[in-house]
Design an enzyme around this catalytic site. Structure first.
Site, PDB file in Angstrom:
ATOM      1  N   LYS A  95       0.954  -1.199  -0.049  1.00 28.75           N
ATOM      2  CA  LYS A  95       0.089  -0.086   0.008  1.00 28.75           C
ATOM      3  C   LYS A  95       0.871   1.127  -0.061  1.00 28.75           C
ATOM      4  CE  LYS A  95      -3.814  -2.370   2.134  1.00 28.75           C
ATOM      5  NZ  LYS A  95      -4.725  -2.555   3.215  1.00 28.75           N
ATOM      6  N   GLN A 103      -4.945  -1.493   9.686  1.00 34.09           N
ATOM      7  CA  GLN A 103      -4.834  -2.997   8.894  1.00 34.09           C
ATOM      8  C   GLN A 103      -5.409  -4.088   9.682  1.00 34.09           C
ATOM      9  OE1 GLN A 103      -3.601  -3.405   5.746  1.00 34.09           O
ATOM     10  NE2 GLN A 103      -4.142  -5.617   6.090  1.00 34.09           N
ATOM     11  N   ASP A 107     -11.167   2.279   3.586  1.00 36.92           N
ATOM     12  CA  ASP A 107     -11.514   0.866   3.382  1.00 36.92           C
ATOM     13  C   ASP A 107     -12.832   0.484   3.270  1.00 36.92           C
ATOM     14  OD1 ASP A 107      -9.254  -0.749   3.705  1.00 36.92           O
ATOM     15  OD2 ASP A 107      -8.874  -0.526   5.671  1.00 36.92           O
TER      16      ASP A 107
HETATM   17  N1  GUN Z   1      -6.928  -7.060   5.952  1.00 36.61           N
HETATM   18  C1  GUN Z   1      -7.099  -7.809   4.659  1.00 36.61           C
HETATM   19  N2  GUN Z   1      -7.649  -7.089   3.857  1.00 36.61           N
HETATM   20  C2  GUN Z   1      -7.732  -5.817   4.339  1.00 36.61           C
HETATM   21  C3  GUN Z   1      -8.137  -4.557   3.799  1.00 36.61           C
HETATM   22  O1  GUN Z   1      -8.646  -4.396   2.715  1.00 36.61           O
HETATM   23  N3  GUN Z   1      -8.112  -3.429   4.717  1.00 36.61           N
HETATM   24  C4  GUN Z   1      -7.551  -3.567   5.972  1.00 36.61           C
HETATM   25  N4  GUN Z   1      -7.491  -2.653   6.654  1.00 36.61           N
HETATM   26  N5  GUN Z   1      -7.044  -4.824   6.434  1.00 36.61           N
HETATM   27  C5  GUN Z   1      -7.019  -5.741   5.712  1.00 36.61           C
END
Ligand code: GUN
Length: 293
Positions: free
Chosen positions: A52, A96, A119
């Site tokens: 990211k 996350q 998200d």
């Molecule tokens: N863990 C797995 N996929 C995601 C996501 O899209 N966002 C976040 N914040 N955590 C995750």
């Protein structure tokens, strides 16, 4: 049979975003800023967050990574969430997941200002998605729709089987496939661990979206000739063939299933790269205040 190249589409979209950021900067605007909070050292999470941060660089965004050890208290995390909610330079941020066990994940998600919830996990965004209002779409469902859109895959009136009922993939992608529009207008069935005769449901499907997290669950005998297969699975399995010591396995038995398909996403290189791009798209929308003022 055509392999859907998520990696190539993701690269294309990142270029489009970078061009738009250049325009914003040229006009004297602010550089989009995404912040990410990572608690602990979960291997998968470390990798995703690193991707990211790199994607932010490729798009011309500012990124801030906030790291904590896994023994911090929920209060510390919630105080940081509040700080980011109130920081005018931060357009959007993510926490996350998964969080260590002593956290109440839902409480943390709901502490995020929905206007910065890139998200799309906050109940306001999840709810707005369900009733078709503008919102931050969660990354994986949006990435899947973007692939269907860019490959001009016809979904109208098609029978779509979604395998898995999670809040972050199964439920939202089923909702999006159901909604009026393109892609959309599909007849959707959601299957899960308690579904009777899941194999027969799959055999009826024009489109299968597999998001159960069970490696190679979808076998050749479950797929009708000419079906479109979207594989969301990313189970990490040990491997002696990669530097990292593991490889990703999809929910679809690709070697045996792919010859029957019209389109199929590979793992890796299918849906995965698109999820990160969706987060970048949401961050750009947040910076432009296009969804919420
Ligand atoms: N863990 C797995 N996929 C995601 C996501 O899209 N966002 C976040 N914040 N955590 C995750």
């Amino acid at each position: 049979m055509q392999i859907i190249d998520g990696k190539a589409i993701a690269a294309e979209i990142k270029k489009e975003i970078a061009a738009e950021v250049n325009e914003i900067i040229a006009k004297g605007g602010k550089r989009p800023h995404l912040a990410a909070i990572l608690v602990g050292h979960d291997g998968g999470s470390e990798t995703y967050v690193a991707h990211k941060v790199r994607a932010c660089e490729e798009c011309g965004f500012t990124s801030t990574l906030i790291r904590y050890e896994d023994d911090i208290t929920e209060e510390t995390l919630l105080a940081k969430v509040e700080e980011l909610n109130n920081d005018p330079d931060v357009d959007g941020f993510i926490v996350q997941l998964p969080l260590p066990k002593h956290f109440n994940e839902q409480k943390v998600i709901e502490a995020i200002d929905y206007r910065k919830d890139v998200d799309g996990f906050h109940p306001i965004n999840a709810g707005r998605l369900t009733i078709g209002l503008p919102c931050y779409l969660s990354a994986t469902p949006n990435g899947i729709l973007e692939l269907l859109r860019r490959y001009n895959i016809d979904t109208k009136g098609k029978k779509c089987v979604v395998l898995g009922r999670s809040n972050i993939v199964g439920k939202p992608v089923a909702n999006l496939m159901l909604q009026k529009g393109t892609p959309g207008d599909a007849t959707v069935t959601i299957c899960h661990s308690r579904t009777a005769n899941i194999e027969e449901e799959c055999r009826q499907a024009d489109i299968i979206i597999a998001a159960l997290g069970q490696p190679h669950f979808v076998k050749e005998n479950m797929v009708k000739e000419g079906a479109v297969i979207i594989d969301v699975g990313t189970t990490r399995v040990p491997s002696t063939e990669t530097k990292s010591g593991f490889r990703l396995m999809g929910d679809v038995d690709f070697p045996n299933v792919s010859p029957k398909c019209s389109y199929i996403t590979p793992v890796p290189g299918g849906v995965g790269p698109m999820t990160i791009v969706s987060l970048m798209q949401n961050t750009l929308l947040a910076a432009k205040k296009e969804i919420y003022k």
